[in-house]
Scaffold this motif. Structure first.
Motif, PDB file in Angstrom:
ATOM      1  N   SER A   1      -8.906   4.838  -6.333  1.00  0.00           N
ATOM      2  CA  SER A   1      -9.804   5.678  -7.121  1.00  0.00           C
ATOM      3  C   SER A   1     -10.766   4.836  -7.946  1.00  0.00           C
ATOM      4  O   SER A   1     -11.864   5.292  -8.274  1.00  0.00           O
ATOM      5  CB  SER A   1      -9.010   6.609  -8.036  1.00  0.00           C
ATOM      6  N   HIS A   2     -10.356   3.602  -8.291  1.00  0.00           N
ATOM      7  CA  HIS A   2     -11.200   2.760  -9.142  1.00  0.00           C
ATOM      8  C   HIS A   2     -12.068   1.789  -8.346  1.00  0.00           C
ATOM      9  O   HIS A   2     -13.241   1.601  -8.673  1.00  0.00           O
ATOM     10  CB  HIS A   2     -10.334   1.969 -10.125  1.00  0.00           C
ATOM     11  N   TRP A   3     -11.495   1.183  -7.285  1.00  0.00           N
ATOM     12  CA  TRP A   3     -12.232   0.170  -6.526  1.00  0.00           C
ATOM     13  C   TRP A   3     -12.679   0.664  -5.154  1.00  0.00           C
ATOM     14  O   TRP A   3     -13.448   0.001  -4.487  1.00  0.00           O
ATOM     15  CB  TRP A   3     -11.378  -1.082  -6.358  1.00  0.00           C
ATOM     16  N   GLY A   4     -12.141   1.782  -4.704  1.00  0.00           N
ATOM     17  CA  GLY A   4     -12.490   2.291  -3.387  1.00  0.00           C
ATOM     18  C   GLY A   4     -11.403   2.011  -2.365  1.00  0.00           C
ATOM     19  O   GLY A   4     -10.561   1.122  -2.526  1.00  0.00           O
ATOM     20  N   GLU A   5     -11.428   2.781  -1.285  1.00  0.00           N
ATOM     21  CA  GLU A   5     -10.354   2.724  -0.300  1.00  0.00           C
ATOM     22  C   GLU A   5     -10.326   1.415   0.478  1.00  0.00           C
ATOM     23  O   GLU A   5      -9.252   0.884   0.778  1.00  0.00           O
ATOM     24  CB  GLU A   5     -10.476   3.908   0.668  1.00  0.00           C
ATOM     25  N   ARG A   6     -11.484   0.877   0.833  1.00  0.00           N
ATOM     26  CA  ARG A   6     -11.492  -0.343   1.645  1.00  0.00           C
ATOM     27  C   ARG A   6     -10.866  -1.506   0.893  1.00  0.00           C
ATOM     28  O   ARG A   6     -10.050  -2.263   1.456  1.00  0.00           O
ATOM     29  CB  ARG A   6     -12.920  -0.679   2.087  1.00  0.00           C
ATOM     30  N   LEU A   7     -11.236  -1.673  -0.373  1.00  0.00           N
ATOM     31  CA  LEU A   7     -10.645  -2.754  -1.149  1.00  0.00           C
ATOM     32  C   LEU A   7      -9.155  -2.511  -1.397  1.00  0.00           C
ATOM     33  O   LEU A   7      -8.359  -3.455  -1.418  1.00  0.00           O
ATOM     34  CB  LEU A   7     -11.379  -2.912  -2.479  1.00  0.00           C
ATOM     35  N   ALA A   8      -8.768  -1.260  -1.576  1.00  0.00           N
ATOM     36  CA  ALA A   8      -7.357  -0.954  -1.799  1.00  0.00           C
ATOM     37  C   ALA A   8      -6.514  -1.320  -0.585  1.00  0.00           C
ATOM     38  O   ALA A   8      -5.422  -1.900  -0.715  1.00  0.00           O
ATOM     39  CB  ALA A   8      -7.188   0.532  -2.130  1.00  0.00           C
ATOM     40  N   VAL A   9      -7.005  -0.993   0.612  1.00  0.00           N
ATOM     41  CA  VAL A   9      -6.269  -1.338   1.831  1.00  0.00           C
ATOM     42  C   VAL A   9      -6.139  -2.845   1.976  1.00  0.00           C
ATOM     43  O   VAL A   9      -5.053  -3.376   2.273  1.00  0.00           O
ATOM     44  CB  VAL A   9      -6.965  -0.732   3.068  1.00  0.00           C
ATOM     45  N   LEU A  10      -7.219  -3.569   1.752  1.00  0.00           N
ATOM     46  CA  LEU A  10      -7.175  -5.024   1.895  1.00  0.00           C
ATOM     47  C   LEU A  10      -6.287  -5.663   0.833  1.00  0.00           C
ATOM     48  O   LEU A  10      -5.576  -6.646   1.106  1.00  0.00           O
ATOM     49  CB  LEU A  10      -8.592  -5.603   1.823  1.00  0.00           C
ATOM     50  N   ALA A  11      -6.308  -5.116  -0.373  1.00  0.00           N
ATOM     51  CA  ALA A  11      -5.432  -5.642  -1.418  1.00  0.00           C
ATOM     52  C   ALA A  11      -3.969  -5.431  -1.048  1.00  0.00           C
ATOM     53  O   ALA A  11      -3.124  -6.314  -1.253  1.00  0.00           O
ATOM     54  CB  ALA A  11      -5.741  -4.971  -2.753  1.00  0.00           C
ATOM     55  N   GLY A  12      -3.657  -4.274  -0.490  1.00  0.00           N
ATOM     56  CA  GLY A  12      -2.291  -4.033  -0.023  1.00  0.00           C
ATOM     57  C   GLY A  12      -1.894  -4.985   1.086  1.00  0.00           C
ATOM     58  O   GLY A  12      -0.769  -5.496   1.118  1.00  0.00           O
ATOM     59  N   ASP A  13      -2.834  -5.249   1.993  1.00  0.00           N
ATOM     60  CA  ASP A  13      -2.569  -6.207   3.071  1.00  0.00           C
ATOM     61  C   ASP A  13      -2.287  -7.598   2.514  1.00  0.00           C
ATOM     62  O   ASP A  13      -1.405  -8.320   3.008  1.00  0.00           O
ATOM     63  CB  ASP A  13      -3.768  -6.281   4.023  1.00  0.00           C
ATOM     64  N   LEU A  14      -3.046  -7.983   1.479  1.00  0.00           N
ATOM     65  CA  LEU A  14      -2.863  -9.307   0.895  1.00  0.00           C
ATOM     66  C   LEU A  14      -1.488  -9.435   0.240  1.00  0.00           C
ATOM     67  O   LEU A  14      -0.820 -10.470   0.363  1.00  0.00           O
ATOM     68  CB  LEU A  14      -3.959  -9.583  -0.128  1.00  0.00           C
ATOM     69  N   LEU A  15      -1.046  -8.382  -0.436  1.00  0.00           N
ATOM     70  CA  LEU A  15       0.284  -8.411  -1.044  1.00  0.00           C
ATOM     71  C   LEU A  15       1.366  -8.531   0.025  1.00  0.00           C
ATOM     72  O   LEU A  15       2.363  -9.252  -0.155  1.00  0.00           O
ATOM     73  CB  LEU A  15       0.500  -7.151  -1.874  1.00  0.00           C
ATOM     74  N   LEU A  16       1.192  -7.832   1.137  1.00  0.00           N
ATOM     75  CA  LEU A  16       2.166  -7.913   2.228  1.00  0.00           C
ATOM     76  C   LEU A  16       2.181  -9.316   2.833  1.00  0.00           C
ATOM     77  O   LEU A  16       3.246  -9.842   3.182  1.00  0.00           O
ATOM     78  CB  LEU A  16       1.818  -6.880   3.292  1.00  0.00           C
ATOM     79  N   ALA A  17       1.011  -9.940   2.926  1.00  0.00           N
ATOM     80  CA  ALA A  17       0.935 -11.311   3.438  1.00  0.00           C
ATOM     81  C   ALA A  17       1.615 -12.289   2.492  1.00  0.00           C
ATOM     82  O   ALA A  17       2.303 -13.224   2.935  1.00  0.00           O
ATOM     83  CB  ALA A  17      -0.525 -11.706   3.643  1.00  0.00           C
ATOM     84  N   LYS A  18       1.449 -12.085   1.188  1.00  0.00           N
ATOM     85  CA  LYS A  18       2.121 -12.940   0.206  1.00  0.00           C
ATOM     86  C   LYS A  18       3.639 -12.833   0.342  1.00  0.00           C
ATOM     87  O   LYS A  18       4.360 -13.832   0.256  1.00  0.00           O
ATOM     88  CB  LYS A  18       1.692 -12.560  -1.212  1.00  0.00           C
ATOM     89  N   ALA A  19       4.123 -11.622   0.556  1.00  0.00           N
ATOM     90  CA  ALA A  19       5.561 -11.434   0.736  1.00  0.00           C
ATOM     91  C   ALA A  19       6.052 -12.185   1.967  1.00  0.00           C
ATOM     92  O   ALA A  19       7.117 -12.823   1.946  1.00  0.00           O
ATOM     93  CB  ALA A  19       5.889  -9.948   0.858  1.00  0.00           C
ATOM     94  N   ALA A  20       5.279 -12.126   3.048  1.00  0.00           N
ATOM     95  CA  ALA A  20       5.664 -12.828   4.274  1.00  0.00           C
ATOM     96  C   ALA A  20       5.689 -14.337   4.063  1.00  0.00           C
ATOM     97  O   ALA A  20       6.576 -15.042   4.569  1.00  0.00           O
ATOM     98  CB  ALA A  20       4.693 -12.468   5.400  1.00  0.00           C
ATOM     99  N   GLN A  21       4.725 -14.863   3.310  1.00  0.00           N
ATOM    100  CA  GLN A  21       4.697 -16.298   3.024  1.00  0.00           C
ATOM    101  C   GLN A  21       5.928 -16.726   2.238  1.00  0.00           C
ATOM    102  O   GLN A  21       6.554 -17.757   2.531  1.00  0.00           O
ATOM    103  CB  GLN A  21       3.424 -16.645   2.257  1.00  0.00           C
ATOM    104  N   LEU A  22       6.285 -15.924   1.238  1.00  0.00           N
ATOM    105  CA  LEU A  22       7.460 -16.250   0.436  1.00  0.00           C
ATOM    106  C   LEU A  22       8.733 -16.158   1.267  1.00  0.00           C
ATOM    107  O   LEU A  22       9.640 -16.988   1.141  1.00  0.00           O
ATOM    108  CB  LEU A  22       7.554 -15.308  -0.767  1.00  0.00           C
ATOM    109  N   ALA A  23       8.831 -15.140   2.109  1.00  0.00           N
ATOM    110  CA  ALA A  23      10.026 -14.963   2.936  1.00  0.00           C
ATOM    111  C   ALA A  23      10.199 -16.121   3.907  1.00  0.00           C
ATOM    112  O   ALA A  23      11.328 -16.568   4.161  1.00  0.00           O
ATOM    113  CB  ALA A  23       9.945 -13.642   3.693  1.00  0.00           C
ATOM    114  N   SER A  24       9.091 -16.641   4.441  1.00  0.00           N
ATOM    115  CA  SER A  24       9.197 -17.770   5.370  1.00  0.00           C
ATOM    116  C   SER A  24       9.773 -18.999   4.676  1.00  0.00           C
ATOM    117  O   SER A  24      10.425 -19.829   5.318  1.00  0.00           O
ATOM    118  CB  SER A  24       7.825 -18.090   5.972  1.00  0.00           C
ATOM    119  N   GLY A  25       9.533 -19.100   3.371  1.00  0.00           N
ATOM    120  CA  GLY A  25      10.084 -20.221   2.620  1.00  0.00           C
ATOM    121  C   GLY A  25      11.572 -20.122   2.366  1.00  0.00           C
ATOM    122  O   GLY A  25      12.203 -21.110   1.982  1.00  0.00           O
TER     123      GLY A  25
END
Length: 349
Positions: A127-151
């Motif tokens: 609602s504040h930044w728009g749907e496209r940025l929200a989706v990409l931000a969610g993707d980035l958080l999921l990628a961060k989780a994957a990086q940590l899990a690989s460690g």
């Protein structure tokens, strides 16, 4: 919304999940201290990961919901599961951070799908930044989780990948709806198994794994988490109908208004009595409810058989979760997990 770093936000780190920790560990001050310390450490790491981007605009975007609050249930489950092994072992706190990153990612995506305006009492990212940025931000958080899990090693990475897949599959199942001839309630359970139960089960499994617990304990905790997750989602469905906005951090009846096929909605649609006709008519509309219609539907739900039926199904899952706990060692964390079932039930009481 002014730009500021996550550490400038006006709430203490220890406030996260403190009330839930106190309730679950009420009879064991030592357990309460370990859980509080673990959540504190996880929160600091979570905020640090949120601030890791070079661009402060991305920091604010990806850290928005982490800073807004929440019960931190999934990190807490990690820490409780670790009590069945060595809770001080390296990797336990990092595992707690992983589960919250995955959870936050799912919230970003869910809010886009539901066109939600608020989350945790603040404007949603979409609602504040728009749907496209929200989706990409969610993707980035999921990628961060994957990086940590690989460690943390192959087991943690595989578990994280499996649950990420289940989350997406659950969202897809929800969007495409039941297959022709499929029972809508069976479809609902398949959806929430992926969207909610998978991550609660993962939180317990990864916590036990990182603490060096036996494979049998890891499996048992995961099974408990899956049942708890199903009950937790049904409780959330019921709270959407009854809880005030101030308690939920989102509009009361928001899911109902936009046509989310929650369990109470599905059971109300199946109520063919004359008394249920008005509610069925409101729920069958293809467009979002007007505010007055939403208020009427919420009132009708409190007198609908669907309410009692949904509550009964939630309690059935909680009983199943509690029975699984009897196979675990009798450590204080087992009592805390049993108390968690009571907490979920009490939320809708």
């Amino acid at each position: 919304m002014p730009m500021r770093t996550l550490r400038e936000l006006p709430f203490p780190v220890r406030a996260r999940g403190a009330f839930l920790v106190h309730r679950l560990a009420l009879r064991d001050p030592g357990l309460e201290t370990r859980l509080r310390d673990g959540l504190d450490a996880a929160e600091k790491q979570l905020l640090a990961h949120g601030e890791s981007a070079e661009d402060p605009r991305i920091v604010q975007l990806t850290g928005h919901l982490a800073a807004a609050g929440g019960k931190r249930l999934r990190p807490l489950l990690v820490l409780l599961a670790a009590e069945f092994g060595d809770p001080w072992r390296d990797g336990v706190v990092q595992a707690a951070v992983i589960t919250e990153l995955v959870h936050l990612s799912s919230l970003y995506h869910d809010d886009v799908m539901d066109s939600a305006g608020t989350r945790h009492g603040v404007p949603s990212v979409n609602s504040h930044w728009g749907e496209r940025l929200a989706v990409l931000a969610g993707d980035l958080l999921l990628a961060k989780a994957a990086q940590l899990a690989s460690g943390l090693g192959a087991d943690a990475a595989a578990l994280n990948a499996d649950v990420a897949g289940r989350l997406v599959a659950g969202q897809l199942d929800e969007l495409v709806g039941p297959a022709p001839g499929e029972d809508p309630v069976d479809h609902y359970y398949r959806v929430i198994s992926g969207k909610t139960a998978a991550l609660l089960g993962m939180s317990l499994r990864i916590g036990a794994q990182q603490a060096g617990a036996s494979e049998e304990v890891v499996h048992t905790l995961g099974a408990y988490g899956e049942q708890l997750g199903l009950a937790f989602q049904i409780a959330d469905d019921l709270l959407d109908i009854t809880a005030p906005t101030s308690a939920m951090g989102k509009e009361r009846g928001k899911d109902l208004a936009v046509g989310v096929a929650s369990l109470p909605v599905l059971l109300a649609r199946a109520d063919t009595t004359r008394r249920g006709a008005e509610l069925r008519e409101l729920l069958s509309r293809e467009t979002a409810m007007e505010p007055a219609e939403r208020r009427r539907a919420l009132d009708l739900f409190r007198h609908s058989p669907a309410w009692d039926q949904s509550t009964a199904r939630m309690r059935e899952r909680l009983r199943a979760a509690g029975s699984i706990l009897t196979d675990l060692p009798a450590v204080p964390a087992r009592q805390a997990l049993d108390s968690l079932c009571d907490f979920v039930a009490d939320q809708t009481g």
